[in-house]
Enzyme design. Sequence first.
Site: not given
Ligand code: PEP
Ligand code: MG
Length: 853
Positions: A79, A422, A529, A712, A733-735, A798
């Site tokens: 094995r 979205h 939001r 952001e 707001g890291t997005n 966030c």
């Molecule tokens: C972001 O931009 O990181 C954020 C948290 O806000 P939204 O996603 O609503 O733009």
């Molecule tokens: Mg945003």
Amino acid sequence: MQRHADFAEFTEVTPTAQIAQSRHGWRAKCLQRLIRMELPVPRTVALPFEVVRAIAAGQMPDIEGLAAVFGEDFVVSIRSSAEKPEWGGPGTILNVGMNDRVHARLIGTHGQEAADALYLNFVQTYATQVARLDPDMFHDEPGPGALKAALATYRAETDDDFPQSATRQLIEVLRSMARGWEGTTARLLRQAKGAPAEAALGLVVQRMALGIGPGLSGSGTMQFVDSVTGLPQITGRFRGQSQGRREEVGALYLTRDPRGASLEEADPDLFAQLCDFGARCRVRLREEMQIEFTIESGQLAVIDAVKVQRSARAAVRIAVALAEDGIIGREDALLRIEPRALTELLHYQVDPRGARDPLGKGIAASPGAATGRIVFTSAEAQASAARDEACILVRRETVPEDVRGMHAAVAVLTERGGMTSHAAVIARGLGLPCIVGCADLSINTRERTLRAPDGRVFRAGDTITVDGTNGEVLAGVADMMEPALDGEFRTLLHWADTVRDIGVRANADTPDDARTARMFEAEGIGLARTEHMFFDEDRLTVMREMIFADTAPDRRAALDRLLPMQRADFIRLFEIMAGQPVCIRLFDPPLHEFLPHDRDGMRELAEALDRPLSEVTRRCDALSEFNPMLGMRGVRLGVTVPEIYDMQARAIFEAAIEASRHGAPVVPEVMIPLVSAAREVEIVKTRIDAVASAVKTEMKADLTYRLGVMVETPRAALRAGEIAPHVEFLSFGTNDLTQMTYGLSRDDAGRFMSIYVSQGVYEEDPFHRLDVEGVGELLLMGAKRGREARPGLRISVCGEHGGNPESIAFCRAAGFDYVSCSPFRVPVARLAAAHFALLAPRGERAGEGVQKS
Ligand code: PEP
Ligand code: MG
């Protein structure tokens, strides 16, 4: 091979032998532990990594010496034994040593059929796995003549007799297994499981316990917990006379069973002995083990033990039970659970034991699985929900107006979009299974069809299953497993809370979200939001009136009608969160998102507002922007249409005072989005402070609130030193920050992200895992400049990254106060934060560069 006096080419596994997992592999070490526990393990020899490597290179160890351990006419199994079980290894080869002489002896002791079956099994394995002959020529079932035929085929194919020398067989099998480990496929497979490039293989040679005899005989496996649920339960299998005698007793149930005979009844003592072995393994090996055993005329042999295979929910139950029984420590229990695996426990999952009929694959944007009928519009989804019929909303992509449809659906599927599109963001917030960017399926909204790559066409009303955990769309109904938010899950997370040193909040917009956040024990809301609050039918019309108002007083009049609704929203959020912090982000999206996009919608709006269609169309056109995400949104609206923020601030403050009168005191946090200049903050702050003073006077109440800025835009990060003196917190707001740092649309990136990742342009989708080099540098710079200008400034993230374990590690190392993520990611974040605290205790945090005060 060079030999040294202190160099053991192989070591018999005894209680005191020098066997190390780092040199002989996990299996050799595990077998030694079983031997130390005095379990009846057949004689076993371990070959260390360096010897197996030498074998692969053509240097054989002392084979005569190895064979001598097993004596005359031995039959052994070989094995693999890599350092970690998950790294795999070549498959086990049984019955090495079988030749004409042993065959003849076995005929005398075990009968012709058993001896034939053993020999045939070895000839087949040797021919295909060692001599690499075509498996199609060696698949005969045991039976009269089969052995002879196999030996003849071997001779015909190799021009040689089947090897009769047991040592030659040993050499060939060892060489083939050693070389198998070095092959490219094997290497890639184990590297995918985390093995280093130089990972080595050990081998274990063990006397065969044949499991054949006149009394109760056979072989089986036994484990003491269920692999799917983790609950205590004996499972496994036992096959009597498994190596093929005519009077084979067949399979026995392990425990008493109304469906048939069981091992428990056939030999209660032996069964009790196995149970005792299991219980002792659990304590001594600190793990739930599956025992592999044979019985020879009532004589038990334990030939191997492996960690029980387990689902995520079973893993949590097993780890918590081991810690509660004092077998392992709580920290060990925490580290045994991969944080991401927790998401499997929060949602319904497609049962891995059931059948799957895949139609296509997209991005797994929100975990969990659901089955429902296809609908192509939000209105159909709502109608379906009204009939209590589960539906799946299928769209090319979703827009804010689809939120109500998403609420009504059990899952969402879109053809376009990426991890922060979205549909993905809303679905994660709602805990809805969601697949985005599913370009495999073509959606025709006009014909209301969904076409799979294999040509199958699905129509509205047809049933599909969305598996948001792995991104697969399945035809029809799939078997499901229920969520498992049980006591063990909570216990584990409470243990995590006692060790982690970064806060975890939830992004929650609605009372439902807030309740979910509480259920998962988030430490408050880090981002509410507010725009989603305006999409209800009654509010949307008022909102549109506000947008169409010609003068500030008209606008205020419309906003006055929205005020009580908004206040009621906040009161509910504050009540649910019961005194925990709630951070409310002021209105963020471009106004035109609230306007109709088609002619019918505009006609309806003209009717509702009692204005000519041409004027409505003109105003809608006027509000549309070439680049709305970089246009009139966020604080830019706050500066240019200040009445909206005035109304929201008033609603927040009145709600806070109202909620504090009946429940725990509320200290609301108000956050300004999309800031890029300190002056924006000054202007908005002045108005908000004025609203606060007015509300305090009118309501004759005291009020404390905190104002913060959402960082952001890259410029806000760069100029954080100027912004910080005006506020008490910064939340990244890291997005949007990722979108703007890369100049990459978060809604469109899904179209080419997989190509970018597969070609190594990006290591990972930066909307999914924080880009620590670029966006991360802005975070570090913003936090440092902010805290230098305002000691004690609270810093958080966030964006969606707040729920991603690697990103949490970064935030913690940077000294951030908390992360905030979708409620359903809160458990993962709590456990991941605990892992980082355990693996890199405070003071050892990498890259700690941001002083908190
Ligand atoms: C972001 O931009 O990181 C954020 C948290 O806000 P939204 O996603 O609503 O733009
Ligand atoms: Mg945003």
